[in-house]
Write an enzyme that holds these catalytic residues in place. Structure first.
Site, PDB file in Angstrom:
ATOM      1  N   ASP A  56     -34.897 -27.588 -19.540  1.00  0.00           N
ATOM      2  CA  ASP A  56     -36.236 -27.375 -20.107  1.00  0.00           C
ATOM      3  C   ASP A  56     -36.315 -26.230 -21.105  1.00  0.00           C
ATOM      4  O   ASP A  56     -37.177 -26.230 -21.971  1.00  0.00           O
ATOM      5  CB  ASP A  56     -37.303 -27.279 -19.022  1.00  0.00           C
ATOM      6  CG  ASP A  56     -37.006 -26.182 -18.016  1.00  0.00           C
ATOM      7  OD1 ASP A  56     -35.857 -25.742 -17.948  1.00  0.00           O
ATOM      8  OD2 ASP A  56     -37.926 -25.772 -17.301  1.00  0.00           O
ATOM      9  N   GLU A  79     -21.934 -29.602 -17.929  1.00  0.00           N
ATOM     10  CA  GLU A  79     -21.738 -28.567 -18.948  1.00  0.00           C
ATOM     11  C   GLU A  79     -20.289 -28.139 -19.097  1.00  0.00           C
ATOM     12  O   GLU A  79     -19.863 -27.774 -20.197  1.00  0.00           O
ATOM     13  CB  GLU A  79     -22.618 -27.343 -18.646  1.00  0.00           C
ATOM     14  CG  GLU A  79     -24.096 -27.553 -18.903  1.00  0.00           C
ATOM     15  CD  GLU A  79     -24.854 -28.148 -17.725  1.00  0.00           C
ATOM     16  OE1 GLU A  79     -24.198 -28.480 -16.701  1.00  0.00           O
ATOM     17  OE2 GLU A  79     -26.082 -28.284 -17.801  1.00  0.00           O
ATOM     18  N   HIS A 144     -37.734 -20.500 -12.415  1.00  0.00           N
ATOM     19  CA  HIS A 144     -36.576 -21.287 -11.972  1.00  0.00           C
ATOM     20  C   HIS A 144     -35.409 -20.972 -12.909  1.00  0.00           C
ATOM     21  O   HIS A 144     -35.617 -20.620 -14.078  1.00  0.00           O
ATOM     22  CB  HIS A 144     -36.907 -22.780 -11.967  1.00  0.00           C
ATOM     23  CG  HIS A 144     -37.237 -23.355 -13.308  1.00  0.00           C
ATOM     24  ND1 HIS A 144     -38.427 -23.075 -13.946  1.00  0.00           N
ATOM     25  CD2 HIS A 144     -36.549 -24.163 -14.142  1.00  0.00           C
ATOM     26  CE1 HIS A 144     -38.454 -23.707 -15.110  1.00  0.00           C
ATOM     27  NE2 HIS A 144     -37.336 -24.368 -15.264  1.00  0.00           N
ATOM     28  N   HIS A 145     -34.201 -21.108 -12.416  1.00  0.00           N
ATOM     29  CA  HIS A 145     -32.956 -20.754 -13.117  1.00  0.00           C
ATOM     30  C   HIS A 145     -32.764 -19.235 -13.266  1.00  0.00           C
ATOM     31  O   HIS A 145     -31.878 -18.810 -14.008  1.00  0.00           O
ATOM     32  CB  HIS A 145     -32.854 -21.373 -14.524  1.00  0.00           C
ATOM     33  CG  HIS A 145     -32.989 -22.867 -14.596  1.00  0.00           C
ATOM     34  ND1 HIS A 145     -32.800 -23.704 -13.521  1.00  0.00           N
ATOM     35  CD2 HIS A 145     -33.298 -23.680 -15.644  1.00  0.00           C
ATOM     36  CE1 HIS A 145     -32.989 -24.956 -13.910  1.00  0.00           C
ATOM     37  NE2 HIS A 145     -33.293 -24.964 -15.181  1.00  0.00           N
ATOM     38  N   GLY A 442      -4.773 -23.329 -19.071  1.00  0.00           N
ATOM     39  CA  GLY A 442      -4.319 -24.206 -17.991  1.00  0.00           C
ATOM     40  C   GLY A 442      -5.364 -24.563 -16.958  1.00  0.00           C
ATOM     41  O   GLY A 442      -5.101 -24.537 -15.749  1.00  0.00           O
ATOM     42  N   ASP A 472      -3.611 -37.905 -11.764  1.00  0.00           N
ATOM     43  CA  ASP A 472      -4.759 -38.333 -10.953  1.00  0.00           C
ATOM     44  C   ASP A 472      -5.524 -37.136 -10.387  1.00  0.00           C
ATOM     45  O   ASP A 472      -6.751 -37.145 -10.327  1.00  0.00           O
ATOM     46  CB  ASP A 472      -4.310 -39.284  -9.833  1.00  0.00           C
ATOM     47  CG  ASP A 472      -3.196 -38.721  -8.958  1.00  0.00           C
ATOM     48  OD1 ASP A 472      -2.531 -37.746  -9.363  1.00  0.00           O
ATOM     49  OD2 ASP A 472      -2.982 -39.264  -7.856  1.00  0.00           O
ATOM     50  N   ASN A 499       0.354 -39.907  -9.160  1.00  0.00           N
ATOM     51  CA  ASN A 499       1.458 -39.436  -8.321  1.00  0.00           C
ATOM     52  C   ASN A 499       0.939 -38.789  -7.042  1.00  0.00           C
ATOM     53  O   ASN A 499       1.600 -37.966  -6.436  1.00  0.00           O
ATOM     54  CB  ASN A 499       2.389 -38.499  -9.108  1.00  0.00           C
ATOM     55  CG  ASN A 499       1.599 -37.413  -9.822  1.00  0.00           C
ATOM     56  OD1 ASN A 499       0.440 -37.163  -9.479  1.00  0.00           O
ATOM     57  ND2 ASN A 499       2.204 -36.761 -10.785  1.00  0.00           N
ATOM     58  N   GLY A 501      -1.490 -36.620  -6.036  1.00  0.00           N
ATOM     59  CA  GLY A 501      -1.729 -35.220  -5.726  1.00  0.00           C
ATOM     60  C   GLY A 501      -1.452 -34.297  -6.895  1.00  0.00           C
ATOM     61  O   GLY A 501      -1.285 -34.740  -8.022  1.00  0.00           O
ATOM     62  N   GLU A 505       1.513 -28.203  -8.614  1.00  0.00           N
ATOM     63  CA  GLU A 505       1.391 -27.222  -7.519  1.00  0.00           C
ATOM     64  C   GLU A 505       2.514 -27.431  -6.501  1.00  0.00           C
ATOM     65  O   GLU A 505       3.072 -26.468  -5.974  1.00  0.00           O
ATOM     66  CB  GLU A 505       0.042 -27.366  -6.802  1.00  0.00           C
ATOM     67  CG  GLU A 505      -1.176 -27.397  -7.680  1.00  0.00           C
ATOM     68  CD  GLU A 505      -1.560 -26.045  -8.263  1.00  0.00           C
ATOM     69  OE1 GLU A 505      -0.831 -25.067  -8.056  1.00  0.00           O
ATOM     70  OE2 GLU A 505      -2.588 -25.993  -8.959  1.00  0.00           O
TER      71      GLU A 505
END
Lengths: 589, 589
Positions: A56, A79, A144-145, A442, A472, A499, A501, A505
């Site tokens: 708004d 956003e 608000h916000h 990254g 994925d 793959n 996952g 990592e």
């Protein structure tokens, strides 16, 4: 010079002139709304799309955007994705900027990671935030916000950490000059800036006089005495190197607009050139003296050996981050390096502030011409092929050389942080293609929003296809933005490396840990769920074998990319490209 | 007192004792890793789930989480959703906290809007961030996830704006006391705190001695002299009001743990009680002296009239935001109001700092008992019914009274900012149900993550169903988190109000503007796309008529909610609940 870059630049300059004439129409000192002043400036900078979400506090400004003749509003799904899109747009629409509009607090904070990433990676983005009226900002009610405690400046304080300039347009007297100031900072520093637009300011009128003077990237000329001294120093080192000079290009060659200057240097010196990962596509890879990606210990062995023989490295536009340098595993001593940056020059151990490469490079080229045909370093031209492997499984060793053959000139190739960004490094790219990746920041999921912006810019500039490689795990973070691609009629090809996952990592830590697992989605119904009509406006595929992949890549209809397409590639959960495995060894935690 | 709240409280206290014994096992001064110290503290606070995403700087800590006996790792799809989930978890698991773990920079900044929302709405959340090692923090190399300029403190500076305490665990000497300090702040202020955990600290060992002493919400006793003075002042006003006293409960009644104290006050005084929107479910709505939602000019007319007749308002736990007060349209003069807050008391125009309601309320109740049966204000008990309307279209006027009959005791009812949060206000809720909405912060999409956390807490506490109302526009921001609900075996009912865009924005500004349009998704394939098996682990429906909706609500299998269900409700793009239309008139931009 009649390189495609030069032609494109000429076209862009012509466009610029046209835009100036349009600006002149406004400029008979006719009053103009603050919002339209801003939009005219953006238009002058070549901006044709604005990303973001309505809220708004920005709706009044969005009226002006929707009514604007040359800037289109791209409503995003959220956003963060919008910020990523603005980033991708700016990477492809080089010499323009990305623009995102959000609303006070909730909207702008959702975007902040995307803005911080643009700061980190030198991407010019204007973040416009619709904020409460100037009266409300003075009285500070519990709107608000808000945080409920009257701190209306908290979001700006956060934004200050991740932008190079900020302004809150609180009065009409300096609105135009403030807009000009932050935009100039944005294009000069090639980094994000932050502008808040109170509801009562957006449509208030000011003089349009300032629009007569176009904004310029004023990289100020270097101090002649200091510049001359630096040139002498560099020339001395080149002489001592006895022809064994190598040029290494990196991200800021692209970001700070010195691609042409570098091409000229290379053409006139014939020095071999290598690229850091973030500098990929700064130099056309078919160039005979281009030798591939140099990334310290992560480099292909023949590249590593060749670079080692150099006695001097001219390192242009460096960003010396861990993943961009093989965890700082360059074995080149500082005494053998000259670094050219946008805002300083480093010669061996000496730093010369304010000696920027934009003005230095042409003069350096002139000085180095006499040292021309050295030819003492032979450039490695081998290209990695998929090693023989009887298994039908699609491995990384197979995937990357194979998709390399699918790429065409002017394609935009986007690779997500993880197996994709490492796997793609050794793939040679066609001329005038653009490599889009976020190797320093990254932030996983970034490529999805980025692909939206990149594909939009590519369409506007008449470039090639936009091709995304994403795992994925990463795609799940930002998947909804695919629906905006569909609605906008964009036709990227999205390769989903399924793959099971977060494989990057797993390599870094906790290979079989559950926290690296994710849900298995039905990838082939994503496009139709998000608004596509399968077989009409979109097409989905799953490939599980080498043969299926090559058949698809050889399919002319697929390759034409005239609708959005998603290809799920089934891969082993624990497979990874060579470079990622090596990086993991270097930086495992 | 044998209210369900009291029983629950007793159970929780018993649980607390058990937890203490567990802590004692650790407490023979046995060394413990910093990570486990933190986890034990969280366990003592009743935390059973941790939200977040893996990232290389937090993987070591996640090993400890995954191995922990009573805290489960909930891997989210993205960090903003994870923060929302932690928020929803804390709202339902009252007197515990929400916990989210992210990684340095990219992860934490993605979550920051969720953290800021928790700050704004008084929700206790611990944000744990895995950060580079203490050595790296001293040397500040250009690591991935950094801004590239050595500013390792930039993210903390941003976090300072939205958290009440921060700590970076840089040494083992004060790690335990720092953990205790920020957690105490978190539970005392009921607001988020921020803790960074370097990779080399997470698994380093410290004394477990501190764990013997449980953390307490030490709301310090009020100064006796000042408190006594305040009580006298309030009693004088009550006397002058001649029985025309009304209690108004608001959000902080729930957040700052004074529901029991308020119930006691009501039981002993028989004052009529109304609730602000954010205070809904602070008082059981079947209570005979409960009169409904008071929201200034937005109130139902009979409620507005009744509150107007009061000569004194005891306003407990107020958050006087625009959407919570009908744009501050209370017509009650300050001279007729006593405000009780967690950290101060306001009597007419006088502010008494540090007089908190937790200790004040029992004494106030004692003092007011003599003024007991006033009964001078009759509480309105009408309930809005769907007005007669021959059309088959599902309108807001029809929807809300209709779903009201579907709710059961202990259900968790989540309403997204927009048509849902306004529409649901006038619906009476069953006893011990919990209303989850974000009326002050108002970040669209928040309910989706929040529903995940709420449903998980409800399951752990043995509460009822979790029922979400969300618009199609809002759901697009955060949709992927539904896949985590599926994977976690949660079975919320998700009502998607498909009204083709951002209807709340349309009412505020730009009713037919394109920027308020969104893509139309195929909502009935969302669950199966995101990992559900339609008909087995999930079920999707579309209802387009009043009859279809009532039939579904009357279906016992549906109502049982033993699998995750999504109901797309087709509605007109320009229909809105009464309260939203009125709010839009008050705050249109």
């Amino acid at each position: 010079m009649s390189t495609p870059e030069a032609l494109q630049r000429a076209a862009s300059s012509l466009q610029h002139t046209t835009r100036q004439s349009v600006a002149e129409l406004f400029s008979k000192d006719e009053p103009i709304t603050v919002g339209d002043y801003l939009l005219t400036r953006l238009s002058q900078l070549g901006v044709k799309s604005m990303f973001g979400l309505p809220g708004d506090f920005n709706l009044g400004f969005l009226d002006l955007v929707e009514d604007h003749e040359s800037i289109e509003w791209v409503g995003n799904c959220n956003e963060l994705n919008a910020a990523y899109a603005a980033d991708g747009y700016a990477r492809v629409h080089q010499n323009s900027i990305g623009v995102i509009t959000t609303t006070f607090g909730v909207g702008e904070l959702s975007a902040i990671n995307g803005i911080a990433g643009a700061f980190s990676e030198h991407i010019p983005i204007l973040h416009i935030v619709g904020v409460p009226s100037t009266v409300q900002q003075k009285n500070r009610p519990v709107l608000h916000h808000t945080l409920g405690d009257g701190r209306f400046d908290a979001y700006t304080k956060a934004a200050e950490q991740f932008t190079v300039a900020q302004t809150n347009l609180m009065n009409l007297e300096n609105a135009a000059s403030e807009i000009d100031r932050v935009l100039t900072q944005c294009i000069t520093a090639a980094r994000p800036v932050y502008l808040t637009l109170p509801t009562d300011i957006a449509k208030a009128k000011i003089s349009s006089d300032g629009l007569k003077t176009p904004l310029v990237r004023h990289t100020p000329p270097n101090d002649p005495g200091a510049e001359s001294f630096v040139l002498d120093e560099i020339v001395k080192l080149v002489e001592l190197a006895e022809g064994k000079v190598v040029v290494l290009v990196d991200a800021c060659t692209i970001r700070h607009d010195v691609k042409d200057e570098v091409h000229d240097l290379l053409a006139k010196t014939h020095y071999p050139v290598f690229s850091a990962p973030m500098g990929k596509t700064a130099v056309n890879e078919s160039y005979e003296r281009y030798g591939g990606i140099f990334c310290g210990a992560l480099s292909r062995p023949d590249i590593l050996e060749t670079v080692k023989t150099a006695k001097l490295i001219l390192y242009i536009g460096a960003i010396k981050s861990d993943f961009n340098t093989g965890n700082w595993s360059y074995t080149i001593p500082d005494s053998a390096v000259v670094e050219l940056h946008s805002d300083h020059t480093q010669v061996q151990f000496a730093r010369f502030p304010s000696i920027g490469m934009k003005h230095l490079l042409p003069r350096l080229t002139e000085r180095l011409k006499p040292f021309k045909p050295t030819g003492k370093i032979t450039v490695p031209r081998t290209v990695e092929q998929a090693p023989p492997d009887p298994s039908t499984t699609i491995t990384h060793d197979f995937l990357w050389p194979t998709v390399g053959g699918f790429f065409g000139k002017k394609d935009i190739i986007v690779a997500e942080t993880g197996t994709s960004s490492f796997g793609i490094l050794d793939v040679p790219f066609p001329d005038d293609s653009i490599f889009v990746s976020q190797i320093l920041w990254g932030s996983i999921g970034w490529t999805v929003g980025s692909t939206l912006g990149a594909a939009l810019a590519a369409k506007q500039l008449g470039l090639g296809r936009t091709i995304l490689f994403v795992g994925d795990g990463s795609l799940q973070l930002t998947v909804q933005e695919i629906s905006v691609m569909i609605r906008s009629g964009l036709t990227p090809i999205i390769f989903v490396l399924n793959n099971k996952g977060y494989t990057i990592e797993r390599y870094l830590h906790g290979k079989t840990r559950k926290y690296n697992d994710i849900s298995n989605w039905k990838w082939t119904t994503i496009l139709s769920t998000l608004g596509g009509v399968e077989g009409q406006t979109c097409q989905s595929y799953t490939v599980g074998t080498k043969q299926e992949l090559t058949t698809l890549l050889n399919n002319a209809t697929f390759a034409k990319a005239d609708k959005i397409q998603l290809v799920e590639i089934l891969m082993e959960w624990d497979d990874a490209p060579r470079a990622l495995k090596r990086q993991a060894q270097l930086s495992a935690v």
